[in-house]
Design a protein around this motif. Structure first.
Motif, PDB file in Angstrom:
ATOM      1  N   GLU A 175      43.690 -27.619 -39.651  1.00 28.43           N
ATOM      2  CA  GLU A 175      42.822 -27.848 -40.805  1.00 28.43           C
ATOM      3  C   GLU A 175      41.827 -26.713 -40.916  1.00 28.43           C
ATOM      4  OE1 GLU A 175      39.580 -30.893 -40.003  1.00 28.43           O
ATOM      5  OE2 GLU A 175      40.993 -31.323 -38.380  1.00 28.43           O
ATOM      6  N   THR A 176      41.191 -26.620 -42.073  1.00 25.18           N
ATOM      7  CA  THR A 176      40.169 -25.608 -42.285  1.00 25.18           C
ATOM      8  C   THR A 176      38.993 -25.873 -41.356  1.00 25.18           C
ATOM      9  OG1 THR A 176      40.806 -25.332 -44.588  1.00 25.18           O
ATOM     10  CG2 THR A 176      38.597 -24.589 -43.984  1.00 25.18           C
ATOM     11  N   ALA A 177      38.551 -24.831 -40.666  1.00 26.61           N
ATOM     12  CA  ALA A 177      37.417 -24.921 -39.755  1.00 26.61           C
ATOM     13  C   ALA A 177      36.111 -24.782 -40.543  1.00 26.61           C
ATOM     14  CB  ALA A 177      37.532 -23.830 -38.696  1.00 26.61           C
ATOM     15  N   PRO A 178      34.967 -25.041 -39.911  1.00 24.44           N
ATOM     16  CA  PRO A 178      33.678 -24.899 -40.603  1.00 24.44           C
ATOM     17  C   PRO A 178      33.465 -23.493 -41.164  1.00 24.44           C
ATOM     18  CG  PRO A 178      33.393 -26.094 -38.554  1.00 24.44           C
ATOM     19  CD  PRO A 178      34.807 -25.587 -38.559  1.00 24.44           C
ATOM     20  N   ASN A 189      41.259 -21.413 -39.558  1.00 28.86           N
ATOM     21  CA  ASN A 189      41.899 -22.715 -39.376  1.00 28.86           C
ATOM     22  C   ASN A 189      41.802 -23.081 -37.909  1.00 28.86           C
ATOM     23  OD1 ASN A 189      42.754 -23.208 -42.022  1.00 28.86           O
ATOM     24  ND2 ASN A 189      44.652 -22.080 -41.738  1.00 28.86           N
ATOM     25  N   ILE A 190      41.623 -24.363 -37.645  1.00 33.04           N
ATOM     26  CA  ILE A 190      41.610 -24.842 -36.274  1.00 33.04           C
ATOM     27  C   ILE A 190      42.823 -25.751 -36.075  1.00 33.04           C
ATOM     28  CG2 ILE A 190      40.100 -26.824 -36.764  1.00 33.04           C
ATOM     29  CD1 ILE A 190      38.838 -26.249 -33.960  1.00 33.04           C
ATOM     30  N   GLY A 191      43.558 -25.503 -34.991  1.00 37.37           N
ATOM     31  CA  GLY A 191      44.762 -26.275 -34.722  1.00 37.37           C
ATOM     32  C   GLY A 191      44.661 -27.050 -33.428  1.00 37.37           C
ATOM     33  N   SER A 197      53.015 -30.843 -19.175  1.00 36.90           N
ATOM     34  CA  SER A 197      52.438 -31.113 -20.490  1.00 36.90           C
ATOM     35  C   SER A 197      51.229 -30.210 -20.741  1.00 36.90           C
ATOM     36  CB  SER A 197      52.035 -32.581 -20.615  1.00 36.90           C
ATOM     37  OG  SER A 197      51.044 -32.903 -19.677  1.00 36.90           O
ATOM     38  N   VAL A 198      51.028 -29.873 -22.025  1.00 37.63           N
ATOM     39  CA  VAL A 198      49.933 -28.990 -22.393  1.00 37.63           C
ATOM     40  C   VAL A 198      49.358 -29.462 -23.719  1.00 37.63           C
ATOM     41  CG1 VAL A 198      51.504 -27.346 -23.533  1.00 37.63           C
ATOM     42  CG2 VAL A 198      49.249 -26.567 -22.784  1.00 37.63           C
ATOM     43  N   SER A 199      48.028 -29.405 -23.825  1.00 37.68           N
ATOM     44  CA  SER A 199      47.363 -29.594 -25.115  1.00 37.68           C
ATOM     45  C   SER A 199      46.671 -28.273 -25.440  1.00 37.68           C
ATOM     46  CB  SER A 199      46.369 -30.756 -25.084  1.00 37.68           C
ATOM     47  OG  SER A 199      45.357 -30.517 -24.140  1.00 37.68           O
ATOM     48  N   ILE A 200      46.704 -27.916 -26.712  1.00 35.41           N
ATOM     49  CA  ILE A 200      46.244 -26.595 -27.142  1.00 35.41           C
ATOM     50  C   ILE A 200      45.258 -26.741 -28.290  1.00 35.41           C
ATOM     51  CG2 ILE A 200      46.957 -24.336 -28.028  1.00 35.41           C
ATOM     52  CD1 ILE A 200      49.849 -25.161 -27.075  1.00 35.41           C
ATOM     53  N   GLN A 201      44.170 -25.996 -28.215  1.00 33.66           N
ATOM     54  CA  GLN A 201      43.271 -25.862 -29.350  1.00 33.66           C
ATOM     55  C   GLN A 201      43.185 -24.372 -29.663  1.00 33.66           C
ATOM     56  OE1 GLN A 201      39.119 -27.165 -28.982  1.00 33.66           O
ATOM     57  NE2 GLN A 201      39.359 -28.112 -30.987  1.00 33.66           N
ATOM     58  N   SER A 202      43.433 -24.024 -30.933  1.00 35.79           N
ATOM     59  CA  SER A 202      43.474 -22.624 -31.325  1.00 35.79           C
ATOM     60  C   SER A 202      42.687 -22.436 -32.613  1.00 35.79           C
ATOM     61  CB  SER A 202      44.933 -22.192 -31.525  1.00 35.79           C
ATOM     62  OG  SER A 202      45.028 -20.807 -31.739  1.00 35.79           O
ATOM     63  N   LEU A 203      41.868 -21.393 -32.655  1.00 37.03           N
ATOM     64  CA  LEU A 203      41.063 -21.065 -33.820  1.00 37.03           C
ATOM     65  C   LEU A 203      41.516 -19.704 -34.321  1.00 37.03           C
ATOM     66  CD1 LEU A 203      38.570 -22.055 -35.497  1.00 37.03           C
ATOM     67  CD2 LEU A 203      37.193 -20.579 -34.019  1.00 37.03           C
ATOM     68  N   ASN A 204      42.007 -19.653 -35.571  1.00 33.83           N
ATOM     69  CA  ASN A 204      42.601 -18.432 -36.104  1.00 33.83           C
ATOM     70  C   ASN A 204      42.064 -18.137 -37.493  1.00 33.83           C
ATOM     71  OD1 ASN A 204      44.673 -18.225 -33.924  1.00 33.83           O
ATOM     72  ND2 ASN A 204      45.362 -20.150 -34.827  1.00 33.83           N
ATOM     73  N   GLU A 205      41.522 -16.924 -37.648  1.00 34.53           N
ATOM     74  CA  GLU A 205      41.053 -16.495 -38.961  1.00 34.53           C
ATOM     75  C   GLU A 205      41.982 -15.403 -39.483  1.00 34.53           C
ATOM     76  OE1 GLU A 205      37.115 -14.641 -41.208  1.00 34.53           O
ATOM     77  OE2 GLU A 205      37.176 -14.745 -39.018  1.00 34.53           O
ATOM     78  N   PHE A 206      42.541 -15.634 -40.663  1.00 29.59           N
ATOM     79  CA  PHE A 206      43.429 -14.675 -41.313  1.00 29.59           C
ATOM     80  C   PHE A 206      42.803 -14.206 -42.621  1.00 29.59           C
ATOM     81  CE2 PHE A 206      46.443 -16.600 -38.450  1.00 29.59           C
ATOM     82  CZ  PHE A 206      47.413 -15.628 -38.227  1.00 29.59           C
ATOM     83  N   GLY A 214      40.773 -26.606 -52.101  1.00 26.44           N
ATOM     84  CA  GLY A 214      39.560 -26.213 -51.395  1.00 26.44           C
ATOM     85  C   GLY A 214      39.624 -26.234 -49.883  1.00 26.44           C
ATOM     86  N   PHE A 215      40.716 -26.721 -49.281  1.00 25.14           N
ATOM     87  CA  PHE A 215      40.836 -26.692 -47.827  1.00 25.14           C
ATOM     88  C   PHE A 215      42.312 -26.689 -47.450  1.00 25.14           C
ATOM     89  CE2 PHE A 215      40.819 -31.150 -48.983  1.00 25.14           C
ATOM     90  CZ  PHE A 215      41.808 -31.708 -48.194  1.00 25.14           C
ATOM     91  N   ASN A 216      42.571 -26.258 -46.204  1.00 28.60           N
ATOM     92  CA  ASN A 216      43.927 -26.264 -45.661  1.00 28.60           C
ATOM     93  C   ASN A 216      44.117 -27.458 -44.735  1.00 28.60           C
ATOM     94  OD1 ASN A 216      44.798 -23.822 -46.854  1.00 28.60           O
ATOM     95  ND2 ASN A 216      43.827 -22.637 -45.231  1.00 28.60           N
ATOM     96  N   PHE A 217      45.311 -28.019 -44.769  1.00 28.42           N
ATOM     97  CA  PHE A 217      45.676 -29.071 -43.820  1.00 28.42           C
ATOM     98  C   PHE A 217      47.188 -29.132 -43.754  1.00 28.42           C
ATOM     99  CE2 PHE A 217      46.937 -33.455 -42.817  1.00 28.42           C
ATOM    100  CZ  PHE A 217      46.380 -33.560 -41.548  1.00 28.42           C
ATOM    101  N   GLY A 218      47.727 -29.370 -42.556  1.00 26.28           N
ATOM    102  CA  GLY A 218      49.168 -29.488 -42.424  1.00 26.28           C
ATOM    103  C   GLY A 218      49.598 -29.602 -40.981  1.00 26.28           C
ATOM    104  N   GLY A 219      50.891 -29.414 -40.773  1.00 28.41           N
ATOM    105  CA  GLY A 219      51.464 -29.533 -39.440  1.00 28.41           C
ATOM    106  C   GLY A 219      52.189 -28.266 -39.043  1.00 28.41           C
TER     107      GLY A 219
END
Length: 198
Positions: free
Chosen positions: A53-56, A69-71, A81-90, A179-184
């Motif tokens: 989703e779109t980050a602040p 976007n923050i994933g 098992s792994v959980s991932i948090q990723s912050l990407n600006e394009f 106005g914002f991104n969201f998806g999978g």
């Protein structure tokens, strides 16, 4: 007495060989002729899926009006098992150089990630480059990012090495429309973790 010392030395070498052979989680550990563990590294792989989703607004580091976007993802990896948090600006590219005709091309401005494994240890990293190709007809993007591991906790305190991820994203909401991104997203990653930081 000399025989006891020789037996003890053989026993210590045998134990050291066993430790090297059964290193934690199957790490690629080598031993020298005296059975001493050497600097080690392991080939890392992962598969994952999750949402983004779109980050602040504060994540818009280049002031172009487009925040990162923050994933949040879950998956399996070399370490279970792994959980991932990723912050990407394009940011959008004016001329399409790496994507198919009709796609909108984006290049990475900055990005970071944290991976958390089932034993609660973390590995950190920075994305250094990336290209995302967005098809406005299907709202699907294909992305490749290349980065480096930059430490972590537990066995990953001094971790280093390269990593690449390749993933596909389905946008359920697109910023230029509502106005914002969201998806999978779902994807794979591979790289090399060097535990001694070299």
């Amino acid at each position: 007495m000399e025989l006891l010392i020789k037996k003890r030395n053989y026993l210590l070498k045998a134990v050291a060989l066993v430790i090297c052979a059964f290193a934690v989680l199957g790490l690629a550990v080598s031993c020298d002729n005296d059975s001493n563990a050497q600097d080690n590294e392991i080939e890392f792989t992962e598969t994952y899926s999750g949402s983004f989703e779109t980050a602040p607004a504060a994540t818009d580091s280049n002031d172009d009006g487009i925040p990162a976007n923050i994933g949040q993802f879950m998956g399996t990896s070399t370490f279970g098992s792994v959980s991932i948090q990723s912050l990407n600006e394009f940011e959008p590219v004016l001329e399409n150089a790496d994507c198919d005709p009709g796609d909108v091309e984006f290049t990475l401005v900055r990005g970071n990630f944290v991976k958390r494994f089932s034993n609660n240890e973390l590995i950190f990293g920075t994305w250094e480059s990336g290209v995302s190709c967005f098809d406005p007809g299907t709202n699907i993007s294909s992305t490749t990012q290349v980065g480096i591991f930059t430490g972590g906790t537990g066995q990953f305190v001094n971790a280093a090495g390269p990593i690449q991820i390749d993933f596909t994203s389905n946008f359920l909401a697109v910023a230029n429309i509502i106005g914002f991104n969201f998806g999978g997203s779902n994807g794979t990653g591979f790289g090399t973790i060097m535990f001694n930081g070299e």
